[in-house]
Design a protein around this motif. Structure first.
Motif: not given
Length: 953
Positions: A908-912, A914-921, A923-928
């Motif tokens: 999640i930190e890597a996605l944040i 890398a400024k990934a799409a909020p929907t993707l972040i 989704a990963r937070v929900q899994t976490y």
């Protein structure tokens, strides 16, 4: 080169009388090498060995009953132990296809088996084309076991009656060419269980082959014995066919890749063609598997495979050793084989089958000539000639045995023929393998010699160029001249690096690259590498992460120079091929045994990646991902080859995985011996007592996470120090203005004011020199550098071990308490759980079960609130708040050993970052959150179980 016993073609691997009882004399004698007077000549000794082995297994006809005037008396023969050939005098009715119920007519006695062109009827020669009937009465012993008849193929079709009933048929015998249908196969016929007499009647007809009559005797014996022998014969044929087929495909594929040695091509074709000689001739395994195959087709394949096989073998021999072969002899033999093959395609079977005897003479003559060629090549030391000579000698012995069988002199065992052919093809394969290895060795030797010579020749002028450019740089030059000199110096250093790589390769392949075994520190080595590469990474705006396992022994024995060369090469490549993102080096401890530890190094980047088609060859010399890679990024493709060689020289391994466009990951492991001295001291320190015996220090803990606050205060209290907590930087500055502290533990990321800003205020505004130790969950090398630049003294990654904190306190406050060495605390039983265990947490608090339960209770209370907060902000995609909450959980998650949740946090930190799409972040937070929620009941259960084990419970 398999010829058929009937002059259709002498076939190898033939089924003859295959029973141990028919051997004459002792089948085994003393080994040839155990006899006095061993032949000294190597070639003669090999040939003698083959002859002796084969002759030991020749199965001649032992003394046994034979038919006399149409009767074979076996009443005194034990058929449970003996297999009897039904040969001798049979009744013979020429030009009659008699049936069992017909009255007797004029007959003569004829030797069985016998070809018609060697027989007479009414004292007159007869034709090979015609039809006849054979009759035999067999008197059986009183108590016969279950019997069977093995009926081999005859010229060229038959029908067998036993006691008036048809028991076997091969093709359709008739009185005219049009009605006769030839077929060849070997059949096993189970005989009636009752009666003491067998009346055998065989109808036989031939209008399609140059030879007619009987080829081999039928054999009578115990059913299970005959079935086992025939099954073994078929199995040997199929096994040898499979070996030849796979060898042919292998060598054809090998030639397709290289297209250099045409001998490989011809040998591959020879193996494939010869496959049919194995299954398509006696005992005709292919015909048994596919009984509906056309005889007209299979007989042509049988002859063509022999003619073309010999032709290709001639060309193969000439290509193998062209300087030792007479070109005219090879050309004449090849065209003769092609001519014989032409007769098969153009003439009817009754005509082209007449030429077999002539071809056999030519073939035997050429095999003798081939042996002479290989002998000559061996004498002249051609590559692989000895193997060729041995294989040809073996082939001559095998064909000699088959010819003896053809003339009825002896019956070689099927297994011996199988071993002979298998040995021939194996030795021929060794010839090509030896030639290939010899050519490769010569090429490598030439290459290494060239590289070494050229490298030494280039170094001499190159050293002068670099030296004089250094001298010139100190002279009074204009700005443009200085720029030119720097270009010359840089280019010279790059070229020197390439030359050194080439020299390293030459030394590695020559086995002249020595390895040192000296003490060194992984931590210090990794710090040096990070310092060297950090400027390059910063110039490209990349994160350079170096993460070292704290459990690694502080001192190892090995070659730090070569390890530095390996890691610098991998990290430099990673930085070079990464445009944005991060490059990381992770060093972990793996297995520890017998005083050695395996250290794993993982170099990962977010660069351009490597194409899957190139990945298997990435460690080869002069190989890069593509030509465009060389043009755009530079380099020669030597570095990774050197890395792989250096890793393997130290007893390790290396592998790579990559996704184009996402990055690459190089993983390697090297075993090192654990050093003594400092490592023993560190082990002693790890057993230090919680109790202090010296001065009490005042320590300021700047930390916003309640669980981390609790842990820090407990550890410092047990060490005998007093501590004050500040939840953010502003509170810390307020405390520092009111009080004096001996040490400051500073978190990096905090609300209101972060650790960097707070440290700068302490150094610049308050002008305090109090030692400041940074504490963060990231443990990134770049953050360590920023901490030092901000004015901090050292760096401690979270979660930290009490021992690590103790050592830093002693380092920066020497007057602090001395350590009291005691025995290691007794491990308290850990409650079982499906996923979570207290072992990681107990390791952090060094077995203090009471403190561990307090931390778990605090973790449960704050995590429930944080999960609720995360759900609220996820609805509005407030990524900054999510990032802050998750970061505050990171140290706690690691402390409790929740590996799955910890990995998800890193992702999640890597996605944040890398400024990934909020929907993707999100989704990963929900899994976490789901992962963490699933762990909470287990954590609570373990905590309650631990509380019950406390003395106060």
């Amino acid at each position: 080169m398999y010829c058929n016993h009937r002059n259709k073609s002498i076939s190898g691997l033939q089924t003859g009388p295959f029973s141990p009882e028919r051997r004459t004399g002792n089948a085994f004698g003393r080994p040839w090498f155990d006899r006095p007077g061993t032949v000294r000549n190597a070639c003669k000794s090999r040939s003698l060995l083959f002859v002796l082995l084969c002759c030991c297994f020749l199965q001649g006809y032992a003394s046994q009953p034979t038919a006399v005037r149409g009767v074979l008396d076996l009443r005194n023969t034990d058929l449970s132990k003996n297999v009897v050939a039904l040969d001798g005098e049979w009744r013979w009715y020429w030009h009659q296809l008699r049936k069992p119920e017909q009255p007797d007519a004029g007959f003569e006695f004829i030797r069985f088996p016998q070809l018609w062109n060697a027989a007479t009827w009414q004292r007159q020669p007869i034709s090979a084309q015609g039809y006849a009937t054979y009759s035999l009465t067999v008197l059986l012993p009183a108590h016969s076991v279950g019997l069977a008849l093995e009926v081999p193929d005859q010229y060229s079709t038959y029908r067998l009656f036993v006691n008036g009933k048809v028991f076997a048929q091969d093709g359709t015998p008739a009185t005219t060419l049009a009605e006769t249908q030839p077929h060849w196969s070997t059949q096993l016929v189970e005989l009636p269980a009752t009666g003491d007499t067998l009346q055998l009647l065989m109808q036989l007809a031939n209008f399609h082959h140059a030879k007619g009559g009987t080829a081999q005797a039928m054999r009578l014996g115990e059913r299970t014995r005959l079935a086992a022998v025939l099954t073994m014969d078929h199995a040997l044929d199929l096994f040898l066919t499979g070996c030849l087929f796979m060898s042919g495909l292998f060598f054809l594929g090998l030639f397709g890749f290289s297209r250099t040695d045409r001998a490989i091509l011809y040998y591959g074709l020879f193996c494939l063609i010869y496959c049919y000689r194995i299954v398509g001739t006696h005992p005709y395994v292919l015909h048994t598997i596919l009984p509906d195959l056309s005889w007209q087709l299979t007989v042509r394949f049988e002859y063509l495979s022999l003619y073309l096989g010999v032709a290709i073998f001639v060309v193969y021999t000439h290509t193998l050793y062209p300087q030792d072969t007479n070109r005219k002899i090879s050309a004449v033999m090849t065209w003769l084989c092609v001519g014989f093959a032409g007769t098969v395609l153009l003439l009817p079977t009754v005509l082209f089958t007449k030429f077999m005897n002539l071809f056999l003479a030519l073939m035997v003559s050429y095999i003798g000539y081939a042996f002479y060629v290989y002998w000559l090549a061996a004498k002249r030391h051609r590559p692989g000639a000895r193997y060729s000579q041995m294989s040809t000698a073996l082939l001559m012995v095998v064909f000699g045995l088959i010819i003896l069988q053809y003339f009825g002199v002896a019956m070689p065992a099927k297994a011996i023929l199988f071993i002979g052919y298998l040995g021939f093809f194996f030795l021929q394969s060794l010839v090509l393998a030896y030639r290939f290895a010899f050519a490769l060795s010569e090429a490598r030797h030439t290459e290494k010699q060239f590289l070494a010579n050229m490298s030494h020749e280039i170094r001499t002028p190159l050293n002068a160029i670099i030296g004089f450019s250094n001298l010139l740089d100190t002279a009074a030059l204009t700005g443009q001249q200085q720029e030119f000199v720097r270009y010359i110096h840089t280019a010279g250093k790059n070229l020197l690096t390439i030359v050194n790589d080439i020299l390293d390769i030459a030394k590695i392949e020559a086995g002249k690259l020595p390895l040192e075994i000296i003490p060194f520190s992984i931590q210090s080595l990794s710090d040096s590498i990070r310092t060297m590469l950090l400027p390059t990474a910063v110039d490209k705006d990349l994160q350079l992460v170096v993460d070292v396992d704290p459990t690694l022994p502080p001192v190892l024995l090995g070659d730090p120079t070569r390890l530095t060369q390996i890691l610098l090469n991998l990290l430099s490549n990673a930085i070079k091929f990464t445009k944005q993102g991060r490059v990381s080096l992770r060093i972990d401890q793996r297995d520890v045994s017998n005083g050695f530890v395996r250290v794993r190094f993982v170099v990962q980047d977010t660069g351009i990646g490597i194409d899957p088609g190139v990945l298997p060859y990435i460690f080869e010399r002069f190989r890069q991902a593509s030509d465009s890679t060389t043009r755009f990024y530079g380099g020669t493709g030597l570095g990774l080859s050197i890395v792989k060689s250096l890793v393997e020289l130290q007893g390790g391994w290396i592998r790579v995985s990559s996704v184009p466009g996402e990055g690459s990951c190089f993983t390697l492991e090297i075993p090192y011996e654990i050093g003594k001295g400092e490592s023993d001291q560190a082990a002693t320190k790890s057993l230090a007592s919680w109790k202090s015996t010296g001065q009490t220090l005042r320590i300021l803990v700047v930390e916003d996470n309640p669980m981390n606050q609790k842990l820090a205060l407990s550890v410092l209290s047990r060490l005998g120090h007093s501590a004050q907590v500040a939840e953010n930087g502003e509170q810390a500055l307020e405390w520092l203005q009111r009080s004096t502290f001996d040490l400051i533990l500073m978190d990096i990321q905090m609300p209101v004011m972060d650790g960097y800003t707070t440290t700068r205020h302490i150094r610049t505004t308050l002008r305090k020199k109090t030692p400041i130790i940074a504490m963060t969950a990231h443990a990134l090398a770049s953050e360590r550098e920023q901490c030092l630049q901000a004015g901090m003294n050292d760096f401690l990654s979270k979660p930290f071990l009490p021992n690590d904190l103790q050592q830093l306190i002693r380092k920066y406050v020497p007057s602090g308490p001395e350590l009291e060495v005691v025995a290691e605390p007794e491990r308290i039983p850990v409650a079982d759980a499906a996923s979570f265990t207290m072992e990681p947490l107990l390791k952090v608090v060094e077995g203090d079960l009471f403190l561990a339960t307090q931390l778990l209770e605090l973790f449960l209370s704050q995590t429930i609130e944080q999960l609720q907060q995360i759900r609220q902000v996820m609805a509005v995609n407030e990524l900054n708040v999510i990032s802050q909450v998750l970061h505050s959980q990171k140290a706690s998650i690691k402390m409790l050993g929740l590996d799955k949740a910890s990995l998800q946090l890193e992702e999640i930190e890597a996605l944040i970052g890398a400024k990934a799409a909020p929907t993707l972040i999100v989704a990963r937070v929900q899994t976490y959150t789901l992962t963490l929620e699933a762990e909470l009941p287990r954590i609570e259960s373990v905590m309650l179980s631990a509380v019950q084990k406390l003395p106060s419970a």
